[in-house]
Write an enzyme that holds these catalytic residues in place. Sequence first.
Site, PDB file in Angstrom:
ATOM      1  N   GLY A 220      27.451  37.288  62.038  1.00 55.89           N
ATOM      2  CA  GLY A 220      28.409  36.221  62.318  1.00 55.89           C
ATOM      3  C   GLY A 220      27.918  34.814  62.077  1.00 55.89           C
ATOM      4  O   GLY A 220      28.670  33.862  62.276  1.00 55.89           O
ATOM      5  N   GLU A 261      22.310  41.062  62.479  1.00 53.08           N
ATOM      6  CA  GLU A 261      22.906  41.743  61.309  1.00 53.08           C
ATOM      7  C   GLU A 261      23.752  40.799  60.476  1.00 53.08           C
ATOM      8  O   GLU A 261      24.958  41.006  60.318  1.00 53.08           O
ATOM      9  CB  GLU A 261      23.835  42.863  61.784  1.00 53.08           C
ATOM     10  CG  GLU A 261      23.226  43.889  62.660  1.00 53.08           C
ATOM     11  CD  GLU A 261      24.292  44.797  63.273  1.00 53.08           C
ATOM     12  OE1 GLU A 261      25.471  44.422  63.340  1.00 53.08           O
ATOM     13  OE2 GLU A 261      23.928  45.887  63.686  1.00 53.08           O
ATOM     14  N   PRO A 262      23.188  39.752  59.932  1.00 54.51           N
ATOM     15  CA  PRO A 262      24.016  38.823  59.154  1.00 54.51           C
ATOM     16  C   PRO A 262      24.382  39.373  57.776  1.00 54.51           C
ATOM     17  O   PRO A 262      23.571  40.025  57.130  1.00 54.51           O
ATOM     18  CB  PRO A 262      23.112  37.594  59.016  1.00 54.51           C
ATOM     19  CG  PRO A 262      21.732  38.092  59.196  1.00 54.51           C
ATOM     20  CD  PRO A 262      21.781  39.355  59.984  1.00 54.51           C
ATOM     21  N   GLY A 263      25.594  39.112  57.373  1.00 52.02           N
ATOM     22  CA  GLY A 263      26.020  39.418  56.010  1.00 52.02           C
ATOM     23  C   GLY A 263      26.231  38.098  55.277  1.00 52.02           C
ATOM     24  O   GLY A 263      25.483  37.724  54.376  1.00 52.02           O
ATOM     25  N   ARG A 300      39.751  36.667  49.796  1.00 46.44           N
ATOM     26  CA  ARG A 300      39.629  35.882  51.035  1.00 46.44           C
ATOM     27  C   ARG A 300      40.689  34.787  51.197  1.00 46.44           C
ATOM     28  O   ARG A 300      41.203  34.603  52.304  1.00 46.44           O
ATOM     29  CB  ARG A 300      38.208  35.306  51.176  1.00 46.44           C
ATOM     30  CG  ARG A 300      37.122  36.403  51.224  1.00 46.44           C
ATOM     31  CD  ARG A 300      35.754  35.870  51.606  1.00 46.44           C
ATOM     32  NE  ARG A 300      35.670  35.586  53.013  1.00 46.44           N
ATOM     33  CZ  ARG A 300      35.756  34.398  53.539  1.00 46.44           C
ATOM     34  NH1 ARG A 300      35.886  33.337  52.757  1.00 46.44           N
ATOM     35  NH2 ARG A 300      35.692  34.238  54.840  1.00 46.44           N
ATOM     36  N   TYR A 304      42.685  35.586  54.531  1.00 44.01           N
ATOM     37  CA  TYR A 304      42.287  34.808  55.723  1.00 44.01           C
ATOM     38  C   TYR A 304      42.605  33.327  55.576  1.00 44.01           C
ATOM     39  O   TYR A 304      42.053  32.515  56.332  1.00 44.01           O
ATOM     40  CB  TYR A 304      40.775  34.916  55.959  1.00 44.01           C
ATOM     41  CG  TYR A 304      40.193  36.303  55.901  1.00 44.01           C
ATOM     42  CD1 TYR A 304      40.488  37.243  56.892  1.00 44.01           C
ATOM     43  CD2 TYR A 304      39.323  36.675  54.877  1.00 44.01           C
ATOM     44  CE1 TYR A 304      39.928  38.513  56.843  1.00 44.01           C
ATOM     45  CE2 TYR A 304      38.764  37.937  54.831  1.00 44.01           C
ATOM     46  CZ  TYR A 304      39.077  38.853  55.814  1.00 44.01           C
ATOM     47  OH  TYR A 304      38.526  40.103  55.765  1.00 44.01           O
ATOM     48  N   CYS A 330      51.087  39.727  40.207  1.00 44.62           N
ATOM     49  CA  CYS A 330      52.516  39.472  40.377  1.00 44.62           C
ATOM     50  C   CYS A 330      52.890  39.278  41.835  1.00 44.62           C
ATOM     51  O   CYS A 330      53.637  40.087  42.405  1.00 44.62           O
ATOM     52  CB  CYS A 330      53.296  40.617  39.746  1.00 44.62           C
ATOM     53  SG  CYS A 330      52.877  40.786  38.013  1.00 44.62           S
ATOM     54  N   GLU A 331      52.323  38.274  42.459  1.00 44.30           N
ATOM     55  CA  GLU A 331      52.677  37.910  43.839  1.00 44.30           C
ATOM     56  C   GLU A 331      52.522  36.409  44.013  1.00 44.30           C
ATOM     57  O   GLU A 331      51.546  35.831  43.528  1.00 44.30           O
ATOM     58  CB  GLU A 331      51.749  38.606  44.856  1.00 44.30           C
ATOM     59  CG  GLU A 331      52.040  40.058  45.000  1.00 44.30           C
ATOM     60  CD  GLU A 331      51.548  40.644  46.315  1.00 44.30           C
ATOM     61  OE1 GLU A 331      51.513  39.917  47.334  1.00 44.30           O
ATOM     62  OE2 GLU A 331      51.218  41.833  46.315  1.00 44.30           O
ATOM     63  N   TYR A 359      31.837  39.377  50.918  1.00 46.31           N
ATOM     64  CA  TYR A 359      33.194  39.890  51.121  1.00 46.31           C
ATOM     65  C   TYR A 359      34.140  39.462  49.993  1.00 46.31           C
ATOM     66  O   TYR A 359      35.300  39.164  50.234  1.00 46.31           O
ATOM     67  CB  TYR A 359      33.753  39.455  52.484  1.00 46.31           C
ATOM     68  CG  TYR A 359      32.851  39.810  53.630  1.00 46.31           C
ATOM     69  CD1 TYR A 359      32.743  41.129  54.071  1.00 46.31           C
ATOM     70  CD2 TYR A 359      32.071  38.846  54.263  1.00 46.31           C
ATOM     71  CE1 TYR A 359      31.892  41.468  55.113  1.00 46.31           C
ATOM     72  CE2 TYR A 359      31.210  39.182  55.306  1.00 46.31           C
ATOM     73  CZ  TYR A 359      31.131  40.490  55.721  1.00 46.31           C
ATOM     74  OH  TYR A 359      30.295  40.818  56.747  1.00 46.31           O
TER      75      TYR A 359
HETATM   76  N1  LLP Z   1      27.636  43.534  62.211  1.00 42.14           N
HETATM   77  C1  LLP Z   1      28.840  44.119  62.411  1.00 42.14           C
HETATM   78  C2  LLP Z   1      28.958  45.201  63.366  1.00 42.14           C
HETATM   79  C3  LLP Z   1      29.958  43.673  61.678  1.00 42.14           C
HETATM   80  O1  LLP Z   1      31.135  44.246  61.885  1.00 42.14           O
HETATM   81  C4  LLP Z   1      29.808  42.627  60.740  1.00 42.14           C
HETATM   82  C5  LLP Z   1      30.947  42.154  59.954  1.00 42.14           C
HETATM   83  C6  LLP Z   1      28.534  42.055  60.562  1.00 42.14           C
HETATM   84  C7  LLP Z   1      27.469  42.528  61.324  1.00 42.14           C
HETATM   85  C8  LLP Z   1      28.276  40.943  59.582  1.00 42.14           C
HETATM   86  O2  LLP Z   1      29.013  39.792  59.861  1.00 42.14           O
HETATM   87  P1  LLP Z   1      28.744  38.456  59.024  1.00 42.14           P
HETATM   88  O3  LLP Z   1      27.333  38.002  59.335  1.00 42.14           O
HETATM   89  O4  LLP Z   1      28.862  38.790  57.587  1.00 42.14           O
HETATM   90  O5  LLP Z   1      29.751  37.481  59.479  1.00 42.14           O
HETATM   91  N2  LLP Z   1      35.772  40.181  55.426  1.00 42.14           N
HETATM   92  C9  LLP Z   1      35.607  39.098  56.372  1.00 42.14           C
HETATM   93  C10 LLP Z   1      34.423  39.313  57.273  1.00 42.14           C
HETATM   94  C11 LLP Z   1      34.474  40.654  57.964  1.00 42.14           C
HETATM   95  C12 LLP Z   1      33.265  40.932  58.785  1.00 42.14           C
HETATM   96  C13 LLP Z   1      33.232  42.342  59.223  1.00 42.14           C
HETATM   97  N3  LLP Z   1      32.104  42.670  60.012  1.00 42.14           N
HETATM   98  C14 LLP Z   1      35.516  37.786  55.615  1.00 42.14           C
HETATM   99  O6  LLP Z   1      35.591  37.783  54.399  1.00 42.14           O
HETATM  100  O7  LLP Z   1      35.416  36.734  56.229  1.00 42.14           O
END
Ligand code: LLP
Length: 402
Positions: A220, A261-263, A300, A304, A330-331, A359
């Site tokens: 997050g 757990e950052p993405g 995105r 969102y 086509c939207e 994402y």
């Molecule tokens: N851990 C868990 C259990 C999660 O569900 C997620 C993201 C993360 C870690 C990583 O979160 P991050 O650091 O990337 O914010 N598609 C959306 C974001 C969905 C996130 C889902 N879970 C977007 O494009 O904003």
Amino acid sequence: MLSKELLLQAVKEYGTPLYVYDGDEVVQRYKELYDFIKWPKLKIHYAMKANYNFELLKLLNAQNASLDTVSPGDVMLALKAGFSTDRIIYTANNMTDAEVKMVYDMGVLMNIGSLSRLEKFGRDYPGSDVCLRFNPDVVDGAHAKIMTGGDLTKFGILLKDVDKVKAIVAKYNLNVIGLHEHTGSGLQHTESVLQSMRNLMAIATPENFPNLRFLDFGGGFKVPYQPDEERVDYVKMGNDITELFSAYCKKYGKELEMYFEPGKYIVAEAGYLLTEVNTIKVNNSRAIAGCNSGFPQLIRPIMYDAYHHIVNLSNPDGELNVYDICGNICETGDRFAEQREIPEIREGDVLAIENAGAYCYSMGGYYNLRPMPAEVLAVGGKLKLARKALSYEELIAQTMGV
Ligand code: LLP
């Protein structure tokens, strides 16, 4: 940040639409988290749902990173990229028995977020190690659809159900080695991270869970998407986190591992979607720039209302003008940006959609039956094809199921 020249060179070599990733930035972001959070037993589990490009995974594996995975497919790809099972955690939701078996048999630690699944897991795998996912009861995130904590979401076991958890754990002699929470994506307030930590730590006592090895506080971490958005002070946040966790460990009586757990934090800013404008038109009050990509390739904005900064690589010094930057689907909602001020766009210009590392490709699809773009990785100023695009023939064969 990749230079305009390198991005244009990528277009020359590989065409558009095209995803380009800055591999050096990905590694730097991963590493700097260890500078921010100075806990000696910190482990960063990259949330590979953000971007599972195989070359990126291999780069992170070379750094000995760990992973957060959400499907048997994630785990299988991670193993192919060289990740060992002890660096993988499995946090799917609404898992099936078959899925649990696949992942368990691969030797990966299961993170379970419902009493119902915990009961079934205990029944099928008594005596196993397990991690438990709790709902931190804190609501935060960049958009309602990506706020994970609180009453209105499907995630995690309620904190108040800890006694029910303990009963199931005792019944099946499960060994709870970790507790987990995830608050949301793009957390707007650093205080939310700290509050979620406190809430989880309040139940992570030696009385409730005597065998803990780690606490996992999810992902997050926010990154700026708007050009004038300030970066979070991660040095301060890291210090606050370490202080809080250190005091907790003293009370628990053991130095536990701390997981995040950052993405987005690791990959969002490292990615670009390059698209070419092929149609300029003016519909009464609106100037429209039509591109050769669309929302199935970067969802995105439509999903969102996310802001992605867009740069006109071909005409950076042109006179500023206002456009709806639209895709080829086509939207009506198929816009990368609405009423965006940007240097004059001409047919043939290449636009770079920024912050497209997280994402974007991974949420892509084939709506309107076009192949996803190729992906290119830049490391040390050198470009390399990281995943080719399907040809139309391949896409059609796949669609026909042959
Ligand atoms: N851990 C868990 C259990 C999660 O569900 C997620 C993201 C993360 C870690 C990583 O979160 P991050 O650091 O990337 O914010 N598609 C959306 C974001 C969905 C996130 C889902 N879970 C977007 O494009 O904003």
